[in-house]
Design an enzyme around this catalytic site. Structure first.
Site, PDB file in Angstrom:
ATOM      1  N   TYR A   1      -1.847   2.253  17.346  1.00  0.00           N
ATOM      2  CA  TYR A   1      -1.445   0.906  17.763  1.00  0.00           C
ATOM      3  C   TYR A   1      -0.400   0.958  18.880  1.00  0.00           C
ATOM      4  O   TYR A   1      -0.282   0.018  19.661  1.00  0.00           O
ATOM      5  CB  TYR A   1      -0.833   0.139  16.583  1.00  0.00           C
ATOM      6  CG  TYR A   1      -1.832  -0.615  15.740  1.00  0.00           C
ATOM      7  CD1 TYR A   1      -2.826   0.053  15.046  1.00  0.00           C
ATOM      8  CD2 TYR A   1      -1.779  -2.007  15.640  1.00  0.00           C
ATOM      9  CE1 TYR A   1      -3.734  -0.638  14.265  1.00  0.00           C
ATOM     10  CE2 TYR A   1      -2.678  -2.706  14.865  1.00  0.00           C
ATOM     11  CZ  TYR A   1      -3.651  -2.018  14.173  1.00  0.00           C
ATOM     12  OH  TYR A   1      -4.545  -2.713  13.408  1.00  0.00           O
TER      13      TYR A   1
ATOM     14  N   LYS B   1      -7.224  11.798   7.614  1.00  0.00           N
ATOM     15  CA  LYS B   1      -8.480  12.394   8.080  1.00  0.00           C
ATOM     16  C   LYS B   1      -8.107  13.792   8.576  1.00  0.00           C
ATOM     17  O   LYS B   1      -8.294  14.145   9.743  1.00  0.00           O
ATOM     18  CB  LYS B   1      -9.080  11.500   9.189  1.00  0.00           C
ATOM     19  CG  LYS B   1     -10.454  11.908   9.650  1.00  0.00           C
ATOM     20  CD  LYS B   1     -11.573  11.524   8.670  1.00  0.00           C
ATOM     21  CE  LYS B   1     -12.889  12.097   9.123  1.00  0.00           C
ATOM     22  NZ  LYS B   1     -13.980  11.913   8.158  1.00  0.00           N
TER      23      LYS B   1
ATOM     24  N   ASP C   1     -12.565   8.242   4.759  1.00  0.00           N
ATOM     25  CA  ASP C   1     -13.943   7.778   4.503  1.00  0.00           C
ATOM     26  C   ASP C   1     -14.226   7.747   3.001  1.00  0.00           C
ATOM     27  O   ASP C   1     -14.778   6.784   2.465  1.00  0.00           O
ATOM     28  CB  ASP C   1     -14.976   8.629   5.272  1.00  0.00           C
ATOM     29  CG  ASP C   1     -14.727  10.127   5.188  1.00  0.00           C
ATOM     30  OD1 ASP C   1     -13.701  10.545   4.623  1.00  0.00           O
ATOM     31  OD2 ASP C   1     -15.574  10.894   5.690  1.00  0.00           O
TER      32      ASP C   1
ATOM     33  N   ASP D   1      -4.741  -0.800   8.079  1.00  0.00           N
ATOM     34  CA  ASP D   1      -5.268  -2.093   8.523  1.00  0.00           C
ATOM     35  C   ASP D   1      -6.674  -2.289   7.965  1.00  0.00           C
ATOM     36  O   ASP D   1      -6.996  -3.326   7.370  1.00  0.00           O
ATOM     37  CB  ASP D   1      -5.285  -2.136  10.058  1.00  0.00           C
ATOM     38  CG  ASP D   1      -5.889  -3.422  10.579  1.00  0.00           C
ATOM     39  OD1 ASP D   1      -5.522  -4.493  10.069  1.00  0.00           O
ATOM     40  OD2 ASP D   1      -6.742  -3.353  11.488  1.00  0.00           O
TER      41      ASP D   1
ATOM     42  N   ASP E   1      -8.158  -4.811   4.458  1.00  0.00           N
ATOM     43  CA  ASP E   1      -9.180  -5.875   4.559  1.00  0.00           C
ATOM     44  C   ASP E   1     -10.295  -5.584   3.559  1.00  0.00           C
ATOM     45  O   ASP E   1     -10.784  -6.479   2.866  1.00  0.00           O
ATOM     46  CB  ASP E   1      -9.793  -5.932   5.973  1.00  0.00           C
ATOM     47  CG  ASP E   1      -9.165  -7.011   6.850  1.00  0.00           C
ATOM     48  OD1 ASP E   1      -7.937  -7.207   6.745  1.00  0.00           O
ATOM     49  OD2 ASP E   1      -9.889  -7.658   7.625  1.00  0.00           O
TER      50      ASP E   1
HETATM   51  C1  IPM Z   1      -3.004  -7.290  10.297  1.00  0.00           C
HETATM   52  C2  IPM Z   1      -3.753  -7.805  11.514  1.00  0.00           C
HETATM   53  C3  IPM Z   1      -3.047  -7.297  12.776  1.00  0.00           C
HETATM   54  C4  IPM Z   1      -3.057  -5.780  12.735  1.00  0.00           C
HETATM   55  C5  IPM Z   1      -3.653  -7.833  14.074  1.00  0.00           C
HETATM   56  C6  IPM Z   1      -3.633  -9.344  14.136  1.00  0.00           C
HETATM   57  C7  IPM Z   1      -2.972  -7.257  15.283  1.00  0.00           C
HETATM   58  O1  IPM Z   1      -5.076  -7.415  11.462  1.00  0.00           O
HETATM   59  O2  IPM Z   1      -1.812  -7.626  10.152  1.00  0.00           O
HETATM   60  O3  IPM Z   1      -3.609  -6.573   9.499  1.00  0.00           O
HETATM   61  O4  IPM Z   1      -4.062  -5.174  13.109  1.00  0.00           O
HETATM   62  O5  IPM Z   1      -2.054  -5.207  12.340  1.00  0.00           O
HETATM   63 MG    MG Z   2      -5.642  -6.429   9.666  1.00  0.00          MG
END
Ligand code: IPM
Ligand code: MG
Length: 354
Positions: free
Chosen positions: A142, A189, A221, A245, A249
């Site tokens: 990042y 990884k 993975d 990240d 999700d």
């Molecule tokens: C999160 C989001 C952010 C990230 C984006 C919006 C930059 O996906 O907080 O998980 O990738 O960190």
């Molecule tokens: Mg995110």
């Protein structure tokens, strides 16, 4: 207790969900005799529109002067589909995390009994899930060098980690594991990436100072598969920025909706509390977004930044009670669908009635 809270609603559904979370904080203040003051700041696409900067100096100043920050969401489709955009809303969020030194992103993954059937995963699999992902937040790909070659026909992004960054986040995760089930999974990884090998090497050295914690190492993975297959086997996971990240999700599917999950970003300066979902532009202004992720983020704020455990638990209980009564926003497929505002109000009412 008197605390100053900065609210950065941001883009998309951010303003709607932070509004409900603010109401919950006000209800907690009244009920438990605290004084919370609130000041709003600009961040993201709305900040670019107003000032030309996704994280204006004024917002940074507000963050530094506050005791905690409640953040909504960031992102606007007008930038997503324009790869040539020089300035992007997300830069505001990354800059804020970096300038506040918030290296530890804490993302708890848990289930509510009432929502066990809201997940596309089998109830028997997700029952009892209760783990925390500690995502390193201000290093790795990042923040590494990125660019294009002269003819713009190749591009690169680089991931770099310094040993002190790994030690800092691993210390945080190990200390947390000590307070929980004493189990830490390091996700990397290391079979391919040099940064991952440095992570492994560093944390292996640290293990001798945390002999009460069982540390295991898992490739990302495989971890992506195990989280869905056997989520209750995890306690604390620590991982680098981008893996964290993606995995969080994925893990939100266990809870039934991305809209349910809170998070805390902790480090050197003022901590940020935010739902893990994005700005969900399609739903903006529709009063349909799930405010629970943001409301539970305020519960994390009360506990982590202010040490108000009883107040924090009261918010969790109020949310659980309202869910058990069959209420929810449409994403969790409840018996009674409520709007963002109505669900926020139900949770607030529940809090003040007890
Ligand atoms: C999160 C989001 C952010 C990230 C984006 C919006 C930059 O996906 O907080 O998980 O990738 O960190
Ligand atoms: Mg995110």
């Amino acid at each position: 207790m008197k605390k100053h809270i900065a609210i950065l609603p941001g883009d998309g559904i951010g303003p709607e969900v932070t509004k409900q979370a603010k109401k919950v904080l006000q209800t907690v203040a009244e009920k438990f005799g605290h004084t919370f003051t609130f000041k709003e700041g600009l961040i993201g696409a709305v900040a670019i529109d107003a000032t030309g900067n996704p994280y204006p100096d004024e917002t940074h100043k507000l963050c530094l002067e506050s005791d905690a920050i409640l953040f909504g969401a960031i992102g606007d489709p007008k930038y997503d589909n324009d790869p040539s955009a020089k300035m992007r809303p997300e830069q505001g969020l990354l800059k804020m995390r970096k300038e506040l030194g918030l290296y530890a992103n804490v993302r708890p993954i848990f289930t509510f009994n009432k929502l066990l059937t809201a997940s596309p995963l089998k109830k028997e699999i997700i029952k009892g899930t209760d783990f925390i992902v500690i995502r390193e937040l201000i290093g790795g790909i990042y923040f590494g060098k990125r660019g294009r070659n002269k003819t713009k026909t190749s591009a690169f992004d680089t991931s770099e980690y310094f040993k002190h960054e790994i030690t800092r986040i691993a210390n945080f995760a190990l200390a947390l594991a000590q307070k929980r089930k004493k189990k830490l999974t390091v996700v990397d990884k290391a079979n391919v990436l040099e940064t991952s090998r440095l992570w492994r090497e560093t944390i292996q050295e640290m293990e001798k100072d945390f002999t009460d914690v069982a540390v295991n190492y898992m490739f990302v993975d495989n971890a992506a598969m195990q989280i869905i297959k056997h989520p209750s086997a995890f306690d604390v996971i620590v991982t680098e920025n981008m893996f964290g990240d993606i995995l969080t999700d994925e893990a939100s599917v266990i809870t039934g909706s991305l809209g349910m999950l809170p998070s805390a970003s902790i480090g050197e300066k003022t901590a940020i509390y935010e739902p893990i979902h994005g700005s969900y532009p399609k739903a903006a202004g529709q009063n349909t977004a799930n405010p629970i992720g943001t409301i539970l983020s305020t519960a994390m704020m009360l506990e982590y930044s202010f040490g108000l455990k009883k107040e924090s638990a009261a918010i969790y209980n109020a949310v659980e009670k309202v869910l058990n009564q069959g209420f929810g926003t449409k994403d969790v497929n409840p018996q009674t669908i409520l709007g963002t505002k109505e669900l926020g109000e139900k949770i607030s009412e529940n809090l003040s009635s007890k």
